[in-house]
Design an enzyme around this catalytic site. Structure first.
Site, mmCIF file in Angstrom:
data_model
loop_
_atom_site.group_PDB
_atom_site.id
_atom_site.type_symbol
_atom_site.label_atom_id
_atom_site.label_comp_id
_atom_site.label_asym_id
_atom_site.label_seq_id
_atom_site.Cartn_x
_atom_site.Cartn_y
_atom_site.Cartn_z
ATOM 1 N N LYS A 192 42.737 18.719 -85.706
ATOM 2 C CA LYS A 192 42.244 18.064 -86.919
ATOM 3 C C LYS A 192 42.029 19.067 -88.045
ATOM 4 O O LYS A 192 41.469 18.726 -89.090
ATOM 5 C CB LYS A 192 40.929 17.330 -86.618
ATOM 6 C CG LYS A 192 41.087 16.124 -85.679
ATOM 7 C CD LYS A 192 39.807 15.344 -85.587
ATOM 8 C CE LYS A 192 39.728 14.439 -84.370
ATOM 9 N NZ LYS A 192 40.606 13.263 -84.454
ATOM 10 N N HIS A 228 31.220 8.433 -81.881
ATOM 11 C CA HIS A 228 32.573 8.250 -81.358
ATOM 12 C C HIS A 228 32.452 8.017 -79.846
ATOM 13 O O HIS A 228 31.513 8.500 -79.215
ATOM 14 C CB HIS A 228 33.348 9.547 -81.640
ATOM 15 C CG HIS A 228 34.809 9.484 -81.344
ATOM 16 N ND1 HIS A 228 35.317 9.606 -80.080
ATOM 17 C CD2 HIS A 228 35.885 9.340 -82.170
ATOM 18 C CE1 HIS A 228 36.640 9.545 -80.132
ATOM 19 N NE2 HIS A 228 37.008 9.384 -81.387
ATOM 20 N N GLN A 238 34.936 15.876 -87.214
ATOM 21 C CA GLN A 238 35.337 15.465 -88.566
ATOM 22 C C GLN A 238 34.678 16.335 -89.638
ATOM 23 O O GLN A 238 34.741 16.019 -90.827
ATOM 24 C CB GLN A 238 34.956 13.992 -88.802
ATOM 25 C CG GLN A 238 35.621 13.008 -87.868
ATOM 26 C CD GLN A 238 37.125 12.903 -88.080
ATOM 27 O OE1 GLN A 238 37.662 13.408 -89.066
ATOM 28 N NE2 GLN A 238 37.803 12.262 -87.150
ATOM 29 N N CYS A 272 37.861 4.279 -82.048
ATOM 30 C CA CYS A 272 37.001 4.777 -80.964
ATOM 31 C C CYS A 272 35.519 4.658 -81.316
ATOM 32 O O CYS A 272 34.708 5.481 -80.905
ATOM 33 C CB CYS A 272 37.341 6.218 -80.583
ATOM 34 S SG CYS A 272 38.969 6.398 -79.880
ATOM 35 N N ASP A 285 28.673 16.765 -82.729
ATOM 36 C CA ASP A 285 30.123 16.549 -82.672
ATOM 37 C C ASP A 285 30.678 16.785 -84.075
ATOM 38 O O ASP A 285 30.498 15.957 -84.964
ATOM 39 C CB ASP A 285 30.375 15.113 -82.190
ATOM 40 C CG ASP A 285 31.834 14.676 -82.339
ATOM 41 O OD1 ASP A 285 32.631 15.430 -82.926
ATOM 42 O OD2 ASP A 285 32.157 13.573 -81.872
#
Lengths: 139, 415
Positions: B233, B130, B210, B373, B207
């Site tokens: 999220k 991302h 998600q 992104c 990261d």
């Protein structure tokens, strides 16, 4: 009916599928390109002026992107023929929306006005009033 | 396998916790499939934040008065609770609150990267990063003279682990990778990546924006040095992100933002810093958001992260099958399975993704269209934009059907 399908009336789809004045000119007076990187919309406009260096004789465009951006470029290329650079530079967002004949949702207006801004920036660069490599309407 | 779990996940009951899902747009029921961008906020989260504002709103760490004590305790406990949720045994000493995953990336890039990186050092990223990490490390590399290299993806949308082993060398100082790709849905073998990084004495930043919302995550099992994610999220509020870091690393790191609340002692000449995590949280922090995130974590854990993952995978598999059956739809990322999460990125042959999203909006179906992104990844895929449907615990198979129907109407319009 919400905004979505209103945006895709027959005229828009027709210009998207059968773009007018599509291609490049052999002897353009000026050429300018634009890109909206986040959308991926790209438009190149070739403009040939008459001998008075003010009246637009012919416009051609090439591009890639969504139906709104490409239909807008197609319609504009026809509309501009016979107009003056001054008339081109006086055009604003409302003129583009009128030309398209549909409501453009706020998130998509940048797609609709890209062709107009490319033509206008091209004209200003030609006149020496602007120095810019590429136009975008995503700012 | 997951059918039984799906039945035991009472989606109709859960949907009652998200009143926004009852909305109708132009008389059509909202079908919200943009959960990878942000999930809807659960009622218990809104209630917890409302209760904070109504009963004990005060600034933290500086008031002697009762309300400030209550707010401070709630704010601090939220750190412990969120740390526990992702398996960080150090509690608050390993959990920093930021404003989002992007800020968590920047915190490490500035606080660690600007001091530790130099010419000859390498930061290894992936092609599916991302912009949050890609742009950030690109900038830090430019300023420090370090280089960025990118682990390639293979034709299935998975990381090429042989290439990973080539990229990560003794010159590598940091490996920064997404746990789950927001565009391809690929679930990366992050613990393997971390092991490779550690074999070369490099640190690893994962990261998890998600991943944490939709599957059990144990940062210690992964052995990540840093792990980041966002509240909004995972049924929680916007305005709060999280950064897990190993205690000894955070202890050694200098702050990256300065101001009140992060200091121990200040004179006109110099300042010393407070303890972790406070030295990384200057100024008034997101207190209500921390209270909300605490409630979100409680909410998700009560449902069960295993069951949320199974439910999402089930929906993603169903969506994948229905879209793949269409013939004129290109789907990105791995086929359904344990290394694919609950999102489906795709393009309809004849219709630009933005046109598709606009037409779907007319059917009250909310999807994302654009570059998500991940512009370099889209370059790699050879497309300017893609459409993405992403699912969460409250989505149903009927909503997948609505997605497919809306795609069909776009196809008809452009035929």
């Amino acid at each position: 009916m919400g905004m979505g399908s209103d945006m895709y009336r027959q005229q828009i789809l027709d210009h998207y599928k059968n773009p007018r004045n599509y291609g490049e000119l052999e002897d353009p007076t000026f050429t300018h390109v634009g890109e909206n990187p986040m959308c991926g919309d790209e438009i190149r406009m070739d403009v040939r002026l008459e001998d008075d260096e003010e009246t637009i004789e012919y416009v051609a465009f090439k591009g890639d992107g969504c139906a709104i951006s490409q239909a807008s470029a197609s319609m504009l290329s026809s509309k501009l023929q016979g107009k003056t650079l001054e008339e081109l530079l006086e055009m604003d967002r409302d003129d583009v929306v009128d030309m398209l004949g549909v409501d453009i949702s706020p998130m998509r207006i940048k797609c609709a006005v890209l062709a107009e801004k490319v033509a206008q920036d091209g004209a200003e660069i030609y006149r020496g009033e602007l120095d810019k490599e590429k136009t975008t309407t995503e700012e | 396998m997951s059918q039984q779990n799906l039945e035991s996940l009472d989606v109709e009951r859960l949907r009652e916790d998200f009143p926004i899902l009852e909305r109708e747009l132009d008389g059509k029921p909202l079908v919200y499939l943009d959960n990878a961008a942000t999930t809807q906020t659960a009622d218990p989260v809104v209630d917890a934040m409302s209760d904070y504002y109504r009963r004990y709103n005060a600034n933290v760490h500086r008031g002697i008065h009762h309300l400030s004590q209550e707010a401070s305790i709630a704010y601090e406990e939220a750190h412990d609770r969120v740390a526990e949720f992702v398996g960080a045994s150090g509690g608050r000493e390993e959990m920093i609150f930021t404003k989002n995953t992007t800020e968590s990336e920047n915190l490490v890039a500035y606080a660690w990267g600007m001091r530790e990186l130099g010419p000859g050092d390498e930061v290894v990223l992936t092609e599916m990063e991302h912009h949050a990490s890609l742009v950030t490390w690109q900038q830090i590399a430019e300023r420090t003279g370090a280089d960025c290299t990118y682990i390639q993806i293979d034709e299935t949308g998975r990381l090429d682990m042989d290439h990973a082993r080539e990229c990560i060398t003794d010159d590598t100082a940091m490996v920064s990778a997404v746990h789950v790709s927001n565009t391809l849905g690929t679930v990366n073998p992050v613990s393997e990546l971390v092991d490779i990084a550690h074999d070369h004495d490099a640190l690893a930043f994962i990261d998890g924006a998600q991943a944490v919302p939709n599957r059990p995550v144990d940062v210690e099992a992964i052995d990540a040095d840093f792990y980041a994610f966002s509240g909004h999220k995972m049924a929680g509020p916007t305005g709060i992100g999280c950064l897990y870091g190993k205690a000894h690393l955070l202890e050694e790191m200098e702050p990256y933002l300065y101001g009140g609340g992060m200091i121990r002692k200040v004179t006109f000449e110099e300042s010393t810093w407070g303890d972790v995590p406070w030295k990384f949280e200057p100024g008034t922090p997101p207190i209500a958001e921390a209270v909300g995130l605490h409630a979100a974590v409680d909410y998700l854990e009560e449902i069960g992260m295993d069951r949320i993952r199974d439910h999402e995978e089930e929906l993603a598999e169903y969506a994948y099958e229905r879209l793949a059956a269409e013939g004129d739809i290109e789907i990105y990322g791995p086929e359904p399975g344990p290394d694919r999460s609950g999102l489906v990125g795709f393009n309809l042959e004849s219709v630009h993704a933005h046109d598709l999203a606009s037409i779907m909006n007319d059917h009250a179906v909310a999807i994302r269209a654009g570059d998500h992104c991940t512009q370099p990844l889209h370059d790699r895929l050879g497309v300017a934009a893609s459409a993405r449907a992403s699912f969460y615990l409250y989505n149903t198979r009927e909503e997948v059907d609505a997605l497919v129907d809306a795609i069909d109407s776009a196809r008809q319009l452009f035929a």
